[in-house]
Design a protein around this motif. Sequence first.
Motif, PDB file in Angstrom:
ATOM      1  N   THR A   1       7.931 -19.907  -9.391  1.00 10.07           N
ATOM      2  CA  THR A   1       8.131 -18.750 -10.264  1.00 10.07           C
ATOM      3  C   THR A   1       9.241 -18.997 -11.275  1.00 10.07           C
ATOM      4  O   THR A   1       9.134 -18.626 -12.443  1.00 10.07           O
TER       5      THR A   1
ATOM      6  N   ASN B   1      12.270  -1.986  -4.257  1.00 10.12           N
ATOM      7  CA  ASN B   1      11.670  -0.991  -5.144  1.00 10.12           C
ATOM      8  C   ASN B   1      12.687  -0.222  -5.972  1.00 10.12           C
ATOM      9  O   ASN B   1      12.318   0.424  -6.952  1.00 10.12           O
TER      10      ASN B   1
ATOM     11  N   ASN C   1       7.190 -21.275  -3.561  1.00 12.11           N
ATOM     12  CA  ASN C   1       6.749 -20.205  -4.469  1.00 12.11           C
ATOM     13  C   ASN C   1       7.907 -19.685  -5.318  1.00 12.11           C
ATOM     14  O   ASN C   1       7.734 -19.368  -6.503  1.00 12.11           O
TER      15      ASN C   1
ATOM     16  N   SER D   1      10.192 -10.324 -10.689  1.00 14.08           N
ATOM     17  CA  SER D   1       8.957 -10.354  -9.893  1.00 14.08           C
ATOM     18  C   SER D   1       9.222 -10.856  -8.485  1.00 14.08           C
ATOM     19  O   SER D   1       8.571 -10.424  -7.518  1.00 14.08           O
ATOM     20  N   ILE D   2      10.179 -11.763  -8.342  1.00 13.48           N
ATOM     21  CA  ILE D   2      10.525 -12.278  -7.011  1.00 13.48           C
ATOM     22  C   ILE D   2      11.106 -11.160  -6.147  1.00 13.48           C
ATOM     23  O   ILE D   2      10.714 -10.974  -4.989  1.00 13.48           O
TER      24      ILE D   2
ATOM     25  N   CYS E   1      18.158 -15.200  -2.767  1.00  9.34           N
ATOM     26  CA  CYS E   1      16.718 -15.141  -2.492  1.00  9.34           C
ATOM     27  C   CYS E   1      16.340 -16.119  -1.386  1.00  9.34           C
ATOM     28  O   CYS E   1      15.544 -15.782  -0.484  1.00  9.34           O
TER      29      CYS E   1
ATOM     30  N   ARG F   1      10.716  -7.960  -6.540  1.00  8.97           N
ATOM     31  CA  ARG F   1       9.668  -6.978  -6.248  1.00  8.97           C
ATOM     32  C   ARG F   1       8.764  -7.471  -5.117  1.00  8.97           C
ATOM     33  O   ARG F   1       8.391  -6.710  -4.228  1.00  8.97           O
ATOM     34  N   ASN F   2       8.415  -8.765  -5.157  1.00  2.00           N
ATOM     35  CA  ASN F   2       7.559  -9.332  -4.109  1.00  2.00           C
ATOM     36  C   ASN F   2       8.258  -9.370  -2.753  1.00  2.00           C
ATOM     37  O   ASN F   2       7.598  -9.423  -1.712  1.00  2.00           O
ATOM     38  N   MET F   3       9.588  -9.349  -2.794  1.00  2.12           N
ATOM     39  CA  MET F   3      10.362  -9.344  -1.545  1.00  2.12           C
ATOM     40  C   MET F   3      10.530  -7.932  -1.007  1.00  2.12           C
ATOM     41  O   MET F   3      11.224  -7.724  -0.005  1.00  2.12           O
TER      42      MET F   3
ATOM     43  N   ASN G   1      10.198 -16.528   6.537  1.00  5.37           N
ATOM     44  CA  ASN G   1       9.398 -17.293   5.579  1.00  5.37           C
ATOM     45  C   ASN G   1       9.949 -18.709   5.483  1.00  5.37           C
ATOM     46  O   ASN G   1      11.161 -18.916   5.371  1.00  5.37           O
TER      47      ASN G   1
END
Length: 367
Positions: free
Chosen positions: A337, A275, A333, A267-268, A317, A270-272, A326
């Motif tokens: 996670t 794809n 966050n 999920s991390i 990450c 994907r949020n970054m 960021n």
Amino acid sequence: MGDLGLDLHGEMLLEEYRSQLPLFEQLQHVVMEQLSKLIKQSGLEVNLMETRIKSESSLVGKLKRKGHKYASLADITDIVGARIIAFYNEDVDRIASLAETLFEIDWPNSVDKRNMHKYDSFGYNSLHYICQLPPKIYFDPKHPELNQIRFELQMRTALQHVWSAIQHDIGYKSEIETPIEYHRSLSRLAGMLELADNEFSRIRKAISDYRRRALSLVQNGQFEEVGLNGDTFRSYLAMHPFDKLNHKIASITQAELHQTDLMPYLSILRNMGMNTLADVERFIRANFNDAYQLALYQLGSTDIDILSESVALQNLCIVSLLKTGNGKPAIVNLFDTINGKKPQNSILADMVLEQASHLSFMNTPKP
């Protein structure tokens, strides 16, 4: 005629049933045991598996309706019954095939009711086998007659089972005249259920085909064509894409790497904005050296001898998030996670930001 409304022949069959009840109970237990073992060994997932002995009241009703058809109790083949409810049509066929290897099948009295209804008929049916226990899988020398008793095995899908239960609940019988509006409504519902059964099987096969194709693409390194999702990321992790960086980081203190689950990072990533697996590959290459440099600042003055295998991906990450502007909220966050939301994650984020402040890209003037 007795008090139960049976003729003399029916009374005799009922008495025979009562005397053989312990034998039926033993057969029920053995059948359930054998079926459970068979399904477990096959790896099939089933919705329900059950056995039952026909109750005395149910038998009496049957004898009243058609007791004249049975010369002896042995002619009633469903006193002991078993039922396996599968999720998919093809699993019903697979279970049937397995049952054929386990039991002796009385083919003349077995019936595939799924093939009996015409396009305009009503009903939703199942596969019924009349079986016997072969001595090779179970034999009781005290009761050799156990291998001669026939029992019924019903196999159907979950939707077929629901339909059968609804039919029974509303008391519908296809041979009884029903107002045409009810007949049409129930027929439409039966058709919808049959369509749903077929669609579930089709979608299941399509997903299975997709997974096989995705696995092949991953194994061949064709990452641009592979979307990033749970299945593909799991296959990708099996190739150990973070091992090179993990081992390089571990060499800083000669630490041992401890295996851990990296799926929470999906999920991390994907949020970054990743794809495809190709995006993950580019992410690794772009941040490899900085992630290693961060580890040097984290571990250089320590004697840590055990590291989690997540250290490489975590540092990748962190530096990627910092490079894209960021700050602390993104790092917090990240830890939320991975570790679950805890107050300590804010403290960890401050420590990481302090360590990362020495990295060259953090000190490069922004244009």
